[in-house]
Scaffold this active site. Structure first.
Site, PDB file in Angstrom:
ATOM      1  CG  ASP A   1      28.265  12.203  84.992  1.00 51.20           C
ATOM      2  OD1 ASP A   1      28.291  13.386  84.699  1.00 51.20           O
ATOM      3  OD2 ASP A   1      28.611  11.199  84.376  1.00 51.20           O
TER       4      ASP A   1
ATOM      5  CE  LYS B   1      31.456  13.240  84.257  1.00 55.10           C
ATOM      6  NZ  LYS B   1      30.813  13.097  82.964  1.00 55.10           N
TER       7      LYS B   1
ATOM      8  CD  GLU C   1      28.239  13.552  78.828  1.00 52.80           C
ATOM      9  OE1 GLU C   1      27.760  13.629  77.663  1.00 52.80           O
ATOM     10  OE2 GLU C   1      28.729  12.519  79.404  1.00 52.80           O
TER      11      GLU C   1
ATOM     12  CD  GLU D   1      34.605   9.807  77.749  1.00 55.19           C
ATOM     13  OE1 GLU D   1      34.091  10.558  78.816  1.00 55.19           O
ATOM     14  OE2 GLU D   1      34.781   8.876  77.398  1.00 55.19           O
TER      15      GLU D   1
ATOM     16  CG  ASP E   1      26.369   9.416  82.246  1.00 55.44           C
ATOM     17  OD1 ASP E   1      27.564   9.246  82.213  1.00 55.44           O
ATOM     18  OD2 ASP E   1      25.796  10.457  81.522  1.00 55.44           O
ATOM     19  CB  SER E   2      30.162   4.942  83.066  1.00 57.56           C
ATOM     20  OG  SER E   2      30.762   5.479  84.365  1.00 57.56           O
TER      21      SER E   2
END
Ligand code: KIV
Length: 281
Positions: free
Chosen positions: A100, A130, A132, A199, A61-62
């Protein structure tokens, strides 16, 4: 020597032409073989990375920050992620494509997460998702895994929590926070996560988390002891402007290359040099 062998070694993740599976990644950790994951957002880049033998492509999602021009990843929508994941999946032949789940599409709990992850696989063509966080995300992970959806965890500086962190700040600096991240990594692995991104944490914590789990850890700003490393495509290639985080290594200066090419084109058009006789029908 083939390009694949040059990237990953003759018998490793880059050594075969069949699609990379989550089991190959776990086996790589057991062999002590480190691997790279790179973000991708379009079919062209995905095809190139695939050809180069990169085993895992993350449609992060960057996307929101490096492609769509948002200040954080928070505004990214599931439709935007699916749109780009589909493009990457079209470009990749053998790399594992991970999509993501963006902010607000899984935090409500297992059923919201299952609906979002199902779209990511069915419409986006991803082979895994993915998400978080630890804590409540452990049950979410277990639910997706039970439904047959491979999950990549993500701990430490989880960018979707940027507002809670008060900025993109290194996490896990004190003992309690570090212990929590290690415990979350163990819980995610037990819930069935096939890899865990770590991260923005001190290198020592990256090492502890890596040693605590049997699945590969993929570090970004987490030191040199994780099983794998990930970089954002734009950072790796020197396409990002402004000050870069300390962990980024730009392996090329494509911003300068592109500037030179664009200036040359603009000036040749102005001078009437382009198109030349060889470019004309
Ligand atoms: O969104 C992303 O690209 C990521 C990686 C940097 C791990 O989450």
């Amino acid at each position: 020597m083939s390009v694949h062998a040059a990237v990953d070694g003759p018998n490793g993740l880059g050594g075969s032409s069949r699609p990379v599976t989550i089991h190959d990644l776990r086996a790589a950790k057991q062999r002590g073989e480190r691997f790279a994951m790179i973000t991708a957002y379009d079919a062209n880049a995905a095809a190139l990375l695939d050809e180069l033998g990169v085993p895992v492509l993350l449609v992060g999602d960057s996307l929101g920050m490096v492609v769509l021009g948002y200040d954080t990843t928070v505004p990214v929508t599931l439709d935007e992620m699916i749109h780009h994941t589909r493009a990457v999946a079209r470009g990749a032949r053998r790399a594992l494509v991970v999509g993501d789940l963006p902010f607000g599409t899984y935090q409500d709990g297992p059923s919201q997460a299952l609906a979002s992850a199902t779209r990511m696989l069915k419409e986006g063509g991803a082979g895994a998702v993915k998400l978080e966080g630890g804590g409540p995300m452990v049950e979410v992970t277990a639910h997706l895994v039970r439904a047959g959806i491979p999950v990549m965890g993500h701990l430490g500086l989880t960018p979707q929590s940027v507002h809670q962190f008060g900025g993109f700040k290194v996490q896990g600096r004190d003992d309690a926070a570090a212990d929590r991240i290690v415990a979350d990594a163990q819980a995610l692995a037990e819930a069935g996560a096939f890899t865990i991104v770590i991260e923005g944490v001190p290198a020592e914590l990256g090492r502890r988390a890596t040693e605590a789990v049997a699945v590969p850890t993929i570090g970004i700003g987490a030191g040199g002891h994780t099983d794998a490393q990930v970089l954002v495509w734009h950072d790796l290639l020197g396409l990002t402007s402004g000050r870069l985080p300390r962990f980024v290594k730009a392996y090329a200066d494509l911003r300068s290359e592109i500037s030179g090419a664009v200036k040359a084109f603009v000036s040749e058009v102005a001078d009437g040099e382009y198109p030349g006789p060889e470019h004309v029908y």
